[in-house]
Design a protein around this motif. Structure first.
Motif, PDB file in Angstrom:
ATOM      1  N   GLN A 249       0.938  -1.159   0.078  1.00 61.44           N
ATOM      2  CA  GLN A 249      -0.071   0.088  -0.071  1.00 61.44           C
ATOM      3  C   GLN A 249       0.684   1.295   0.016  1.00 61.44           C
ATOM      4  O   GLN A 249       0.126   2.344  -0.342  1.00 61.44           O
ATOM      5  CB  GLN A 249      -0.978   0.162   1.149  1.00 61.44           C
ATOM      6  CG  GLN A 249      -2.070  -0.993   1.208  1.00 61.44           C
ATOM      7  CD  GLN A 249      -2.923  -1.013   2.381  1.00 61.44           C
ATOM      8  OE1 GLN A 249      -3.191   0.075   3.053  1.00 61.44           O
ATOM      9  NE2 GLN A 249      -3.021  -2.245   3.109  1.00 61.44           N
ATOM     10  N   MET A 250       2.090   1.373   0.497  1.00 60.61           N
ATOM     11  CA  MET A 250       2.922   2.293   0.516  1.00 60.61           C
ATOM     12  C   MET A 250       3.107   3.158  -0.779  1.00 60.61           C
ATOM     13  O   MET A 250       3.406   2.650  -1.969  1.00 60.61           O
ATOM     14  CB  MET A 250       4.461   1.820   0.861  1.00 60.61           C
ATOM     15  CG  MET A 250       4.581   1.482   2.363  1.00 60.61           C
ATOM     16  SD  MET A 250       6.260   1.102   2.497  1.00 60.61           S
ATOM     17  CE  MET A 250       6.925   2.841   2.837  1.00 60.61           C
ATOM     18  N   PRO A 251       2.865   4.353  -0.773  1.00 63.50           N
ATOM     19  CA  PRO A 251       2.849   5.183  -1.855  1.00 63.50           C
ATOM     20  C   PRO A 251       4.031   5.330  -2.318  1.00 63.50           C
ATOM     21  O   PRO A 251       4.470   5.596  -3.813  1.00 63.50           O
ATOM     22  CB  PRO A 251       2.401   6.620  -1.590  1.00 63.50           C
ATOM     23  CG  PRO A 251       2.453   6.535  -0.015  1.00 63.50           C
ATOM     24  CD  PRO A 251       2.229   5.222   0.469  1.00 63.50           C
ATOM     25  N   LYS A 252       5.263   5.647  -1.517  1.00 61.40           N
ATOM     26  CA  LYS A 252       6.775   5.677  -1.907  1.00 61.40           C
ATOM     27  C   LYS A 252       7.517   4.781  -1.142  1.00 61.40           C
ATOM     28  O   LYS A 252       7.553   4.973   0.076  1.00 61.40           O
ATOM     29  CB  LYS A 252       7.132   7.093  -1.810  1.00 61.40           C
ATOM     30  CG  LYS A 252       8.573   7.322  -2.241  1.00 61.40           C
ATOM     31  CD  LYS A 252       8.818   8.966  -2.381  1.00 61.40           C
ATOM     32  CE  LYS A 252      10.385   8.982  -2.987  1.00 61.40           C
ATOM     33  NZ  LYS A 252      10.598  10.272  -2.733  1.00 61.40           N
ATOM     34  N   ARG A 253       7.977   3.716  -1.589  1.00 60.23           N
ATOM     35  CA  ARG A 253       8.746   2.888  -0.597  1.00 60.23           C
ATOM     36  C   ARG A 253      10.318   3.479  -0.757  1.00 60.23           C
ATOM     37  O   ARG A 253      10.817   3.733  -1.499  1.00 60.23           O
ATOM     38  CB  ARG A 253       9.057   1.455  -1.266  1.00 60.23           C
ATOM     39  CG  ARG A 253       7.498   0.862  -1.181  1.00 60.23           C
ATOM     40  CD  ARG A 253       7.519  -0.391  -2.173  1.00 60.23           C
ATOM     41  NE  ARG A 253       6.082  -0.983  -2.552  1.00 60.23           N
ATOM     42  CZ  ARG A 253       5.634  -1.775  -3.503  1.00 60.23           C
ATOM     43  NH1 ARG A 253       6.523  -1.880  -4.367  1.00 60.23           N
ATOM     44  NH2 ARG A 253       4.484  -2.174  -3.530  1.00 60.23           N
ATOM     45  N   THR A 254      10.785   3.419   0.544  1.00 66.09           N
ATOM     46  CA  THR A 254      12.093   3.518   0.763  1.00 66.09           C
ATOM     47  C   THR A 254      12.957   2.403   1.221  1.00 66.09           C
ATOM     48  O   THR A 254      12.463   1.364   1.325  1.00 66.09           O
ATOM     49  CB  THR A 254      12.478   4.489   2.054  1.00 66.09           C
ATOM     50  OG1 THR A 254      12.032   3.664   3.223  1.00 66.09           O
ATOM     51  CG2 THR A 254      11.506   5.705   2.031  1.00 66.09           C
ATOM     52  N   VAL A 255      14.267   2.561   1.189  1.00 66.38           N
ATOM     53  CA  VAL A 255      14.974   1.618   1.371  1.00 66.38           C
ATOM     54  C   VAL A 255      15.030   0.823   2.493  1.00 66.38           C
ATOM     55  O   VAL A 255      15.068  -0.388   2.823  1.00 66.38           O
ATOM     56  CB  VAL A 255      16.878   1.972   1.106  1.00 66.38           C
ATOM     57  CG1 VAL A 255      17.340   2.964   2.084  1.00 66.38           C
ATOM     58  CG2 VAL A 255      17.586   0.723   0.900  1.00 66.38           C
ATOM     59  N   VAL A 256      14.627   1.651   3.551  1.00 67.93           N
ATOM     60  CA  VAL A 256      14.323   1.095   4.963  1.00 67.93           C
ATOM     61  C   VAL A 256      13.123   0.063   4.945  1.00 67.93           C
ATOM     62  O   VAL A 256      13.301  -0.975   5.319  1.00 67.93           O
ATOM     63  CB  VAL A 256      13.883   2.223   5.987  1.00 67.93           C
ATOM     64  CG1 VAL A 256      13.575   1.481   7.325  1.00 67.93           C
ATOM     65  CG2 VAL A 256      15.234   3.009   6.041  1.00 67.93           C
ATOM     66  N   SER A 257      12.063   0.335   4.017  1.00 66.96           N
ATOM     67  CA  SER A 257      10.785  -0.422   3.968  1.00 66.96           C
ATOM     68  C   SER A 257      11.291  -1.810   3.285  1.00 66.96           C
ATOM     69  O   SER A 257      10.993  -2.851   3.504  1.00 66.96           O
ATOM     70  CB  SER A 257       9.881   0.085   3.237  1.00 66.96           C
ATOM     71  OG  SER A 257       9.773   1.639   3.343  1.00 66.96           O
ATOM     72  N   TRP A 258      12.005  -1.659   2.025  1.00 67.37           N
ATOM     73  CA  TRP A 258      12.492  -2.891   1.244  1.00 67.37           C
ATOM     74  C   TRP A 258      13.289  -3.911   2.428  1.00 67.37           C
ATOM     75  O   TRP A 258      13.188  -5.080   2.256  1.00 67.37           O
ATOM     76  CB  TRP A 258      13.203  -2.424   0.223  1.00 67.37           C
ATOM     77  CG  TRP A 258      12.442  -1.887  -0.860  1.00 67.37           C
ATOM     78  CD1 TRP A 258      12.310  -0.649  -1.154  1.00 67.37           C
ATOM     79  CD2 TRP A 258      11.827  -2.750  -2.044  1.00 67.37           C
ATOM     80  NE1 TRP A 258      11.562  -0.399  -2.352  1.00 67.37           N
ATOM     81  CE2 TRP A 258      11.380  -1.480  -2.778  1.00 67.37           C
ATOM     82  CE3 TRP A 258      11.978  -3.859  -2.266  1.00 67.37           C
ATOM     83  CZ2 TRP A 258      10.735  -1.936  -4.165  1.00 67.37           C
ATOM     84  CZ3 TRP A 258      11.448  -4.271  -3.557  1.00 67.37           C
ATOM     85  CH2 TRP A 258      10.683  -3.279  -4.422  1.00 67.37           C
ATOM     86  N   THR A 259      14.062  -3.204   3.021  1.00 68.35           N
ATOM     87  CA  THR A 259      15.018  -3.863   3.936  1.00 68.35           C
ATOM     88  C   THR A 259      14.230  -4.776   5.114  1.00 68.35           C
ATOM     89  O   THR A 259      14.620  -5.644   5.402  1.00 68.35           O
ATOM     90  CB  THR A 259      16.247  -3.103   4.605  1.00 68.35           C
ATOM     91  OG1 THR A 259      16.771  -2.449   3.499  1.00 68.35           O
ATOM     92  CG2 THR A 259      17.151  -3.838   5.253  1.00 68.35           C
ATOM     93  N   ALA A 260      13.399  -3.855   5.560  1.00 67.00           N
ATOM     94  CA  ALA A 260      12.277  -4.595   6.663  1.00 67.00           C
ATOM     95  C   ALA A 260      11.885  -5.646   6.025  1.00 67.00           C
ATOM     96  O   ALA A 260      11.593  -6.739   6.819  1.00 67.00           O
ATOM     97  CB  ALA A 260      11.680  -3.475   7.316  1.00 67.00           C
TER      98      ALA A 260
END
Length: 605
Positions: A249-260
């Motif tokens: 659902q995230m409108p903009k994914r960050t590197v933190v989100s991907w890594t999590a």
């Protein structure tokens, strides 16, 4: 000079600029001195910054504040000494002085010193400063065992801003008082993004994802902290499906989100999904690479961990850090890959990595497990700082490589150097005695552990002693030792004695020990197999048959032993009695030759 200071990136550059400042007589400048002190602390050392400060003739409140700030996270006593000197010289503190001081105490939970500073804050009229009161509130919330003091500060504040409310809410959440935190949140006159994120993050860390999701849904707007808090919360609970739903659902994914998400999938052992997320990342940082490598190591896919590490080096966009190297060294240790381990050691030297305690420990462990005990010793001797884990790793490394007397000598050296042993290092030392058959030394060490250091023996310590006595043929003494244990002996203790019974051919004791094991672990296939094999080895075929029938009736099967070794770029895995390897004939021929050599040596002795 300020411009030169701002451009300093190394110790050499800073010291050259410092010399120029002294030559031009600018060391007392109200503008230059604070910047010089800060950079000295960051680039050289805290001691160097203190020397610069002490050599200044006319420091003002800004210089004092700067010096106090340098102590944050390092030592609160030094900060207190600077503050006391400031008061002695009648230099009036300002709000920043108290903020930096309280942050120093907060790092070390120096509650008593903080209360003294609280008194000074009131005396000097800073009780009405919302800035100082917020710091005081945060200090009490983090350092007190309860929130009574923090609540009093909050209630007595003549003025509160959004930071005051946020600090109090965070304090309640940190102490597990969720209802009070939500109640205070609902009473807030205005809420910032930080307020919403504090509640979502606090509830996520507490594992209350249902309530966290409820607050998350009420948010008027969200930023990456909001989304990442939710993902991390679900990941911590192992609810990767919900985490994936938030991620999608995230409108903009960050590197933190991907890594999590990578960490989440590796935690539940779904390495295929973790690798899929990793491969689709638009941008990777060193933390992302570390998460993937550590994920493979955690799931015992050591060859894949090394493969990803090689990819990281080829990619070249992220430089490996100490965390990367620790994971890779762990993989090398488990695989016995000395070649890769040596390359990592060389890499740390070429790239001037600091030989920190964790890195040094990992290198010692890797070299010792790969059989290169000389290089393990070299790393140990080169380490500027060590801890009890360093000594434990080195002692165990010497023991498993047959240098048992050297292991004991190192333990004695540790005493001389004043390092206090813990219960774990005694397991390593007793293991060294067991490997070397050093019965008297083992008894001395065990007695020293109990009576000199007051360490209550764990079941592992007892197991080492039983193994030591049993291997030496002192079976009756081993039984007496077991009966004198303050803990109830488990199946491992009796199985250890059982192995010694077989080795020394004591069939009389075998029956009673077997009965003990069967009472404790009647359905363990490993013990049933051990009992069956031992019974057969001394001709008790009826007992052997009973054990095998029991296993067959319960549908039990012993998990075969598995080992792996890396040769070149390929990892070879072997099961017990393996016949699947393409070079099995050559391997078994070499093994037969080795057995022959060993038999000849034993017969000759």
């Amino acid at each position: 000079m300020l411009k030169l200071l701002q451009n300093c990136k190394s110790i050499r550059e800073l010291k050259q600029t410092h010399l120029q400042i002294l030559m031009h007589g600018l060391n007392e400048s109200d503008f230059v001195l604070p910047k010089l002190i800060t950079l000295a602390s960051e680039l050289v050392s805290l001691d160097y910054a203190v020397r610069i400060f002490r050599n200044s003739q006319y420091p003002n409140v800004i210089s004092y504040n700067t010096m106090i700030k340098c102590f944050v996270g390092k030592t609160h006593q030094g900060a207190l000494r600077v503050y006391d000197q400031m008061k002695a010289l009648a230099i009036l503190p300002n709000s920043f002085t108290f903020t930096f001081l309280l942050r120093c105490f907060e790092s070390f939970e120096a509650l008593g010193d903080g209360r003294v500073i609280h008194g000074d804050i009131v005396k000097l009229g800073f009780g009405s400063s919302v800035f100082v009161q917020n710091t005081l509130l945060d200090f009490y919330a983090k350092c007190s065992g309860n929130l009574d003091s923090a609540c009093r500060v909050f209630e007595e504040m003549p003025e509160r801003d959004v930071v005051s409310w946020n600090s109090m809410i965070s304090g309640y959440l940190a102490h597990g008082e969720v209802e009070f935190a939500i109640g205070l949140f609902d009473l807030m006159p205005e809420r910032s993004m930080v307020s919403w994120n504090s509640v979502v993050s606090g509830l996520s860390k507490a594992g209350n994802m249902e309530l966290a999701h409820s607050v998350f849904e009420r948010m008027p707007e969200r930023n990456e902290v909001s989304w990442n808090s939710m993902i991390s919360g679900y990941v911590r609970l192992g609810d990767i499906k919900s985490a994936q739903c938030i991620f999608d659902q995230m409108p903009k994914r960050t590197v933190v989100s991907w890594t999590a998400m990578i960490s989440g999938y590796t935690m539940i052992g779904d390495l295929e999904s973790a690798r899929n997320v990793f491969d689709h990342m638009p941008f990777k940082n060193v933390v992302s690479w570390n998460a993937m490598i550590a994920g493979y190591v955690h799931n015992h896919e050591f060859d894949r961990a090394l493969y990803v590490f090689h990819q990281m080096l080829i990619d070249g966009k992220c430089r490996p850090d100490q965390t990367t190297l620790l994971s890779v060294l762990s993989a090398c240790s488990h695989m016995g890959s000395l070649e890769h381990g040596k390359w990592i050691d060389s890499y740390t030297k070429r790239n001037n990595f600091d030989l920190s305690i964790p890195l040094g420990n990992a290198l010692i462990d890797m070299f010792a497990k790969c059989g290169d005990i000389e290089n393990a010793k070299a790393v140990f001797d080169k380490m500027a700082k060590t801890c009890v884990i360093t000594w434990t790793t080195m002692i165990l490394g010497l023991a498993v490589n047959g240098q048992c007397k050297e292991a004991l000598a190192l333990f004695d050296r540790m005493h001389v150097e004043g390092i206090k042993p813990d219960d774990v290092i005694f397991i390593a030392v007793l293991s060294a005695c067991t490997h070397g058959g050093l019965v008297e030394e083992g008894e001395r060490v065990f007695d020293q552990m109990v009576h000199k250091f007051g360490i209550v023996p764990r079941i592992e310590h007892y197991g080492c002693m039983v193994d030591l006595l049993g291997r030496a043929g002192k079976l009756e003494e081993a039984v007496r030792f077991i009966k004198g244990m303050h803990l109830e002996p488990n199946a491992v203790i009796w199985a250890t004695l059982l192995g010694s019974c077989k080795f020394h051919g004591n069939g009389d004791m075998l029956e009673s020990v077997t009965r003990k094991i069967m009472e404790l672990e009647p359905s363990n296939p490993n013990y049933l197999t051990l009992i069956s094999n031992l019974s057969a080895s001394i001709g008790q075929w009826r007992d052997a048959l009973i054990s095998r029938v029991a296993m067959r009736q319960q549908g039990m099967e012993k998990v075969p032993g598995c080992s792996s070794i890396q040769v070149g770029d390929k990892v070879h895995e072997f099961l017990a009695r393996d016949t699947s390897h393409e070079e099995r004939k050559e391997i078994y021929w070499a093994l037969s030759c080795l057995n022959g050599h060993l038999k000849a040596v034993c017969d000759g002795s």
